[in-house]
Design a protein around this motif. Structure first.
Motif, PDB file in Angstrom:
ATOM      1  N   GLY A  68       0.829  -1.197   0.000  1.00  0.00           N
ATOM      2  CA  GLY A  68       0.000   0.000   0.000  1.00  0.00           C
ATOM      3  C   GLY A  68       0.862   1.246   0.000  1.00  0.00           C
ATOM      4  N   GLY A  69       0.301   2.353   0.417  1.00  0.00           N
ATOM      5  CA  GLY A  69       1.047   3.611   0.446  1.00  0.00           C
ATOM      6  C   GLY A  69       1.468   4.002  -0.959  1.00  0.00           C
ATOM      7  N   ARG A  70       2.733   4.332  -1.131  1.00  0.00           N
ATOM      8  CA  ARG A  70       3.206   4.697  -2.471  1.00  0.00           C
ATOM      9  C   ARG A  70       3.595   3.473  -3.291  1.00  0.00           C
ATOM     10  N   GLY A  71       3.309   2.287  -2.766  1.00  0.00           N
ATOM     11  CA  GLY A  71       3.595   1.065  -3.511  1.00  0.00           C
ATOM     12  C   GLY A  71       5.048   0.673  -3.431  1.00  0.00           C
ATOM     13  N   GLU A  72       5.421  -0.249  -4.297  1.00  0.00           N
ATOM     14  CA  GLU A  72       6.784  -0.770  -4.308  1.00  0.00           C
ATOM     15  C   GLU A  72       7.105  -1.224  -5.719  1.00  0.00           C
ATOM     16  N   ALA A  73       8.211  -0.736  -6.252  1.00  0.00           N
ATOM     17  CA  ALA A  73       8.674  -1.218  -7.556  1.00  0.00           C
ATOM     18  C   ALA A  73       9.633  -2.368  -7.321  1.00  0.00           C
ATOM     19  N   LYS A  74       9.616  -3.347  -8.248  1.00  0.00           N
ATOM     20  CA  LYS A  74      10.570  -4.443  -8.130  1.00  0.00           C
ATOM     21  C   LYS A  74      10.963  -4.937  -9.504  1.00  0.00           C
ATOM     22  N   LEU A  75      12.158  -5.434  -9.572  1.00  0.00           N
ATOM     23  CA  LEU A  75      12.684  -6.080 -10.759  1.00  0.00           C
ATOM     24  C   LEU A  75      12.903  -7.530 -10.355  1.00  0.00           C
ATOM     25  N   VAL A  76      12.229  -8.461 -11.045  1.00  0.00           N
ATOM     26  CA  VAL A  76      12.196  -9.864 -10.632  1.00  0.00           C
ATOM     27  C   VAL A  76      12.826 -10.732 -11.712  1.00  0.00           C
TER      28      VAL A  76
END
Length: 191
Positions: A68-76
């Motif tokens: 939640g909040g500002r979210g989370e970016a990820k490279l998987v």
């Protein structure tokens, strides 16, 4: 490294171009310049703060998780074995809200999936063991954890194997409708 767009806005598939010879192979698994250019933000690669890795047995599903909040970016990416990686757009303003895609990540193609903030993420291990590596842009804050059951019929996700080991957290994850409540969206509002 080649970069492909997907039908979900802002989601990218990065495909390294390995060099093979009699010794084995060499590949660049990340290139900040290419990544920054692909996302259209100089310095975006510097936002990654944490690398994590998981190992899963065949059939294991991990997900569907979000932040939640500002979210989370990820490279998987999958460094060992293969997984079916699945993401669902949970950005209320997105024209793809509620839509999902699945991408096979494995240790033969070295494909990466860039998941911007505002998505649920999960995967199923397709091989005896699968090691998944995550490059994440912010520290974990458990108060912002989001989850939806991997088998929620409203998501309609199709997993290729019978479900293997699964955590208690994932087994008791709430429904898609519960996530809509948490996001303050009307039930069934997917536009």
């Amino acid at each position: 490294m080649r970069v492909k767009t997907t039908e979900l806005p802002d989601v990218l598939v990065l495909v390294p171009e390995p060099f093979f010879d009699e010794r084995g192979f060499f590949t660049r698994t990340f290139d900040a310049g290419i990544f920054d250019s692909a996302v259209g933000r100089p310095g975006a690669s510097a936002e990654f703060l944490q690398d994590s890795q998981s190992r899963s047995r065949r059939g294991t599903i991990r997900g569907m998780h979000g932040r939640g909040g500002r979210g989370e970016a990820k490279l998987v990416r999958c460094a060992r074995g293969a997984v079916l990686d699945v993401i669902v757009d949970i950005r209320p303003e997105s024209p793809a809200f509620g839509k999902s895609i699945a991408v096979t990540l494995d240790d033969e193609t070295f494909t990466h999936l860039y998941v911007p903030p505002g998505f649920l993420h999960g995967f199923q291990a397709l091989t005896e063991y699968a090691d998944v590596c995550y490059r994440i842009d912010r520290p974990h804050d458990p108060t912002e954890d989001l989850a939806v059951a991997h088998d929620d019929p409203d998501l309609g996700l199709e997993w290729p194997l019978p479900v293997g080991p699964i955590s208690e957290r994932d087994r008791s994850a709430p429904s898609w409708d519960a996530l809509l409540d948490r996001l303050d969206l009307p039930y069934g509002d997917t536009n």
